[in-house]
Scaffold this motif. Structure first.
Motif, PDB file in Angstrom:
ATOM      1  N   SER A 148       0.818  -1.215   0.000  1.00  0.00           N
ATOM      2  CA  SER A 148       0.000   0.000   0.000  1.00  0.00           C
ATOM      3  C   SER A 148       0.849   1.261   0.000  1.00  0.00           C
ATOM      4  O   SER A 148       0.554   2.229  -0.708  1.00  0.00           O
ATOM      5  CB  SER A 148      -0.933   0.004   1.214  1.00  0.00           C
ATOM      6  OG  SER A 148      -1.850  -1.060   1.141  1.00  0.00           O
ATOM      7  N   ALA A 149       1.928   1.262   0.784  1.00  0.00           N
ATOM      8  CA  ALA A 149       2.788   2.442   0.876  1.00  0.00           C
ATOM      9  C   ALA A 149       3.441   2.741  -0.468  1.00  0.00           C
ATOM     10  O   ALA A 149       3.569   3.908  -0.862  1.00  0.00           O
ATOM     11  CB  ALA A 149       3.852   2.243   1.949  1.00  0.00           C
ATOM     12  N   ASP A 150       3.850   1.690  -1.186  1.00  0.00           N
ATOM     13  CA  ASP A 150       4.482   1.890  -2.496  1.00  0.00           C
ATOM     14  C   ASP A 150       3.463   2.370  -3.526  1.00  0.00           C
ATOM     15  O   ASP A 150       3.781   3.195  -4.391  1.00  0.00           O
ATOM     16  CB  ASP A 150       5.137   0.593  -2.967  1.00  0.00           C
ATOM     17  CG  ASP A 150       6.315   0.185  -2.086  1.00  0.00           C
ATOM     18  OD1 ASP A 150       7.005   1.084  -1.570  1.00  0.00           O
ATOM     19  OD2 ASP A 150       6.523  -1.030  -1.905  1.00  0.00           O
ATOM     20  N   ALA A 151       2.236   1.867  -3.429  1.00  0.00           N
ATOM     21  CA  ALA A 151       1.181   2.333  -4.330  1.00  0.00           C
ATOM     22  C   ALA A 151       0.869   3.804  -4.063  1.00  0.00           C
ATOM     23  O   ALA A 151       0.657   4.582  -4.992  1.00  0.00           O
ATOM     24  CB  ALA A 151      -0.071   1.476  -4.153  1.00  0.00           C
ATOM     25  N   SER A 152       0.870   4.196  -2.788  1.00  0.00           N
ATOM     26  CA  SER A 152       0.661   5.613  -2.445  1.00  0.00           C
ATOM     27  C   SER A 152       1.768   6.474  -3.038  1.00  0.00           C
ATOM     28  O   SER A 152       1.514   7.566  -3.559  1.00  0.00           O
ATOM     29  CB  SER A 152       0.620   5.800  -0.926  1.00  0.00           C
ATOM     30  OG  SER A 152      -0.589   5.331  -0.384  1.00  0.00           O
ATOM     31  N   SER A 153       3.000   5.996  -2.956  1.00  0.00           N
ATOM     32  CA  SER A 153       4.129   6.741  -3.511  1.00  0.00           C
ATOM     33  C   SER A 153       3.971   6.921  -5.015  1.00  0.00           C
ATOM     34  O   SER A 153       4.267   7.995  -5.556  1.00  0.00           O
ATOM     35  CB  SER A 153       5.442   6.025  -3.197  1.00  0.00           C
ATOM     36  OG  SER A 153       5.699   6.016  -1.815  1.00  0.00           O
TER      37      SER A 153
END
Length: 198
Positions: free
Chosen positions: A175-180
């Motif tokens: 999720s954090a990488d998708a947000s980035s």
């Protein structure tokens, strides 16, 4: 006419009286179906500013502390806002957001998770936007707010082309990488439309 519609009209008048508004890319916001509008965050003015620019109703996630403010706390639910307890993994708020998106609503998110008061380049944000993008079939629309909320100053709002989340999902990004990845699209809009020649 409900309170959201009335409030939207009043706030829209307020913004147009106080700021010189330029809207770009409004056609990129789908009129129907689940939508995530992901934007940079400059001020508490941002949610109603974005909400007044699009025709369809927009739902907001607001920090739970605002719902304890007299009068405001009673108004927020009628303005499509619902609370989240920040830093606590508020499962109730997450479930409600998923339910709204899957039911075809438009939801506004700020991937940075807080206001960027210095108008500096976006930093690594929270995982929320990426989580909802990965867990739903929502159309993800990047949005850039450019300017300073000063009387009669120019405020620019840019809605970018929807982000293709297929690659993210195929790669099973965290999720954090998708947000980035979403934030990179927002930053690209900020870079493209900021400055005298933009």
């Amino acid at each position: 006419m409900n309170l959201y519609s009335i409030g939207k009209r009043l706030v829209n008048v307020y913004y147009h009286l106080n700021f010189k508004i330029q809207v770009i890319g409004l056609e990129n916001v789908p009129e129907h179906g689940g939508v995530l509008i992901c934007s940079n965050h400059l001020s508490n003015f941002d949610p109603p500013f974005i909400g007044t620019q699009i025709a369809r109703p927009l739902s907001f996630i607001a920090k739970s502390e605002l719902f304890k403010v007299p009068v405001l706390g009673q108004l927020l639910p009628h303005l499509n806002a619902f609370p989240i307890r920040r830093g606590e993994g508020d499962r109730g708020a997450i479930r409600l957001a998923l339910k709204l998106i899957r039911a075809g609503h438009a939801l506004l998110l700020f991937p940075e998770g807080h206001r960027n008061l210095e108008h500096t380049p976006m930093k690594r944000g929270l995982s929320g936007a990426g989580f909802f993008a990965m867990k739903t079939d929502a159309v993800v629309v990047p949005c850039a707010i450019i300017g300073h909320y000063k009387f009669r100053s120019k405020m620019k709002i840019v809605f970018g082309k929807p982000i293709d989340t297929t690659v993210m999902k195929n790669q099973k990004l965290k999720s954090a990488d998708a947000s980035s990845a979403i934030m990179q699209h927002i930053q690209a809009l900020l870079d493209a439309y900021t400055g005298p020649t933009a």
